[in-house]
Design a protein around this motif. Structure first.
Motif, short mmCIF file in Angstrom:
data_model
loop_
_atom_site.label_atom_id
_atom_site.label_comp_id
_atom_site.label_asym_id
_atom_site.label_seq_id
_atom_site.Cartn_x
_atom_site.Cartn_y
_atom_site.Cartn_z
N ASP A 312 0.86 -1.18 0.00
CA ASP A 312 0.00 0.00 0.00
C ASP A 312 0.90 1.23 0.00
OD1 ASP A 312 -1.79 2.04 0.45
OD2 ASP A 312 -2.43 1.35 2.43
N TRP A 314 0.86 5.49 -0.49
CA TRP A 314 -0.13 6.56 -0.42
C TRP A 314 0.49 7.94 -0.35
CZ3 TRP A 314 0.89 3.24 3.64
CH2 TRP A 314 1.36 3.82 4.82
N TRP A 332 -4.72 9.42 -1.17
CA TRP A 332 -4.81 8.53 -2.33
C TRP A 332 -3.91 7.33 -2.09
CZ3 TRP A 332 -1.10 6.85 -5.93
CH2 TRP A 332 -1.61 6.17 -7.04
N HIS A 333 -4.45 6.12 -2.32
CA HIS A 333 -3.72 4.88 -2.12
C HIS A 333 -3.57 4.13 -3.44
CE1 HIS A 333 -4.09 4.64 2.40
NE2 HIS A 333 -5.08 5.47 2.14
N ARG A 334 -2.43 3.47 -3.59
CA ARG A 334 -2.23 2.53 -4.68
C ARG A 334 -1.88 1.18 -4.07
NH1 ARG A 334 -3.70 0.94 -9.63
NH2 ARG A 334 -2.57 -1.01 -9.91
N TYR A 335 -2.66 0.13 -4.45
CA TYR A 335 -2.50 -1.20 -3.86
C TYR A 335 -1.96 -2.19 -4.89
CZ TYR A 335 -5.95 0.91 -0.69
OH TYR A 335 -6.64 1.74 0.16
N ASP A 342 -1.67 -6.38 -9.77
CA ASP A 342 -2.16 -5.16 -9.16
C ASP A 342 -3.48 -5.44 -8.46
OD1 ASP A 342 -0.02 -3.87 -10.38
OD2 ASP A 342 -1.19 -3.38 -12.17
N SER A 345 -6.79 1.09 -6.68
CA SER A 345 -6.43 2.37 -6.07
C SER A 345 -7.65 2.93 -5.34
CB SER A 345 -5.94 3.37 -7.13
OG SER A 345 -6.96 3.61 -8.09
N GLU A 346 -7.42 3.93 -4.50
CA GLU A 346 -8.52 4.43 -3.66
C GLU A 346 -8.28 5.88 -3.28
OE1 GLU A 346 -10.54 3.42 0.70
OE2 GLU A 346 -9.49 1.84 -0.41
N TRP A 347 -9.37 6.66 -3.30
CA TRP A 347 -9.40 8.02 -2.76
C TRP A 347 -10.15 8.02 -1.44
CZ3 TRP A 347 -6.82 12.25 -4.27
CH2 TRP A 347 -6.30 12.28 -5.56
N TYR A 368 -13.02 3.20 -4.01
CA TYR A 368 -12.04 2.19 -4.40
C TYR A 368 -12.27 1.81 -5.86
CZ TYR A 368 -9.75 -2.39 -4.73
OH TYR A 368 -8.96 -3.45 -5.12
#
Length: 388
Positions: A312, A314, A332-335, A342, A345-347, A368
């Motif tokens: 994770d 962010w 903001w996250h990138r998973y 992959d 991603s999530e705000w 998400y």
């Protein structure tokens, strides 16, 4: 375990209540949660009201006790884990009433011991927490000890006999209600100067109901803090190793790390972060006693780490305005998987604000976007909370 719970009840009953100073503690939280999850045909909506009411008894500077119950009422179309509505997205705030805490405590000087059902949180709650975001918080039947050795050194220990989970006593899955444990948690915290803080910990988690959930985790965390209204850098870094433990039939060793540099300016703080939960494709590092909602995005897609593990990364910006009465955050996250592929991603965004003198308001949002794991999900919350 029956002896443990019986002993807790006896200890609470022994002191003469008439001799104690009694004070009331209460909290009321009203929340609406809306969930749009593309894995389901219909959206979910829940309006929940929680009342938590307790009485604290103080006999002397050394002895005290707390009895606290909570009740939740709910409306709306959703799966709360107890109503059987599995065709709808989950909002795990089930209706019901139960004892939340019932403990007796002794303290003298820098030493303290608490026995009974209690709220236990260690550090940033990544490994042990109360999951306070949910209406029904997580508590433990436990013996906890704390020793303030000196101004800059604290030692804590807890033994957990049972964990009462956020799904409540009416959950259809009995393992979602509570778990029988024999878990030992050790925590040492040392402050170096005015800004540096070191924490060493070990969690020997023996799950007597699910043997494959038993793990031994040990680690070290270091962080710096800044004085209010000052500008400049800070950082938090943590490393841990988790292995199989007790009678776990699986064999594994997973690494964990988290690094989060930050810069504070004016009334805002910007953060970069990277959290790694190792996995081997068949099994991954887990944190079953943590306050999960605070980590890996508010959409709660990674409360259980996928077998391939999780990376994770962010970016976050948070701050306060109007003398601290308005609190806001955007992230903001990138998973990604530790092994293969992959995830998405999530705000996240939130705004906390006062409503009068004693009520706190909150608007919160999570979005998400799936890219190989689960489905697109949007969540929106409106909340009011009163407390004393």
């Amino acid at each position: 375990m029956n002896m443990f719970r019986g002993g807790c009840a006896l200890l609470l009953a022994v002191p003469t209540l008439a001799c104690a100073q009694v004070s009331a503690e209460w909290n009321v939280r009203l929340r609406n949660e809306h969930v749009e999850d593309h894995a389901f045909l219909h959206d979910a909506d829940a309006t929940t009201l929680r009342l938590r009411l307790g009485a604290k008894f103080v006999w002397s500077d050394e002895w005290s006790a707390l009895i606290e119950g909570e009740g939740i009422v709910a409306g709306g179309a959703h799966d709360d884990g107890a109503n059987g509505r599995r065709t709808l997205p989950a909002i795990v705030d089930p209706e019901g009433a139960e004892w939340n805490q019932a403990w007796v405590a002794w303290k003298r000087g820098g030493k303290q011991a608490t026995l009974g059902r209690q709220r236990v949180t260690f550090g940033n709650q990544r490994w042990v927490g109360n999951s306070g975001w949910r209406q029904n918080e997580q508590t433990f039947d436990a013996l906890s000890l704390q020793w303030h050795v000196r101004d800059q050194l604290d030692v804590r220990y807890a033994w957990f006999d049972r964990v009462h989970r956020v799904a409540g006593d009416r959950a259809i899955d009995p393992l979602a209600r509570e778990r029988n444990l024999s878990t030992h948690a050790f925590w040492l915290q040392w402050a170096s100067g005015a800004t540096w803080q070191w924490q060493a910990f070990a969690l020997l988690h023996d799950d007597l109901d699910v043997r494959t959930a038993s793990t031994a985790t040990s680690g070290l965390r270091v962080s710096t803090t800044r004085k209010p209204q000052t500008t400049g850098p800070s950082i938090a870094a943590e490393y841990a190793l988790q292995r199989d433990y007790a009678d776990n039939p699986l064999h594994f060793a997973h690494s964990y790390w988290r690094i989060e540099p930050a810069w504070t300016f004016a009334q805002a703080t910007g953060r970069l972060g990277w959290e790694h939960l190792g996995g081997n494709g068949a099994h991954a590092l887990q944190t079953p006693l943590a306050s999960l909602h605070a980590f890996n995005g508010w959409a709660d897609k990674f409360n259980a780490t996928p077998p391939g593990g999780l990376d994770d990364r962010w970016l976050a910006l948070e701050g306060a305005a109007r003398a601290g009465t308005l609190e806001w955050q955007v992230a903001w996250h990138r998973y990604d998987a530790d092994i293969g592929g992959d995830y998405g991603s999530e705000w996240n965004a939130s705004l906390g604000f006062p409503v009068g003198k004693r009520v706190k308001g909150l608007v919160k949002y999570a979005d998400y976007a799936a890219d190989g794991f689960a489905q697109d999900t949007t969540k929106l919350w409106f909340q009011l909370e009163w407390s004393r």
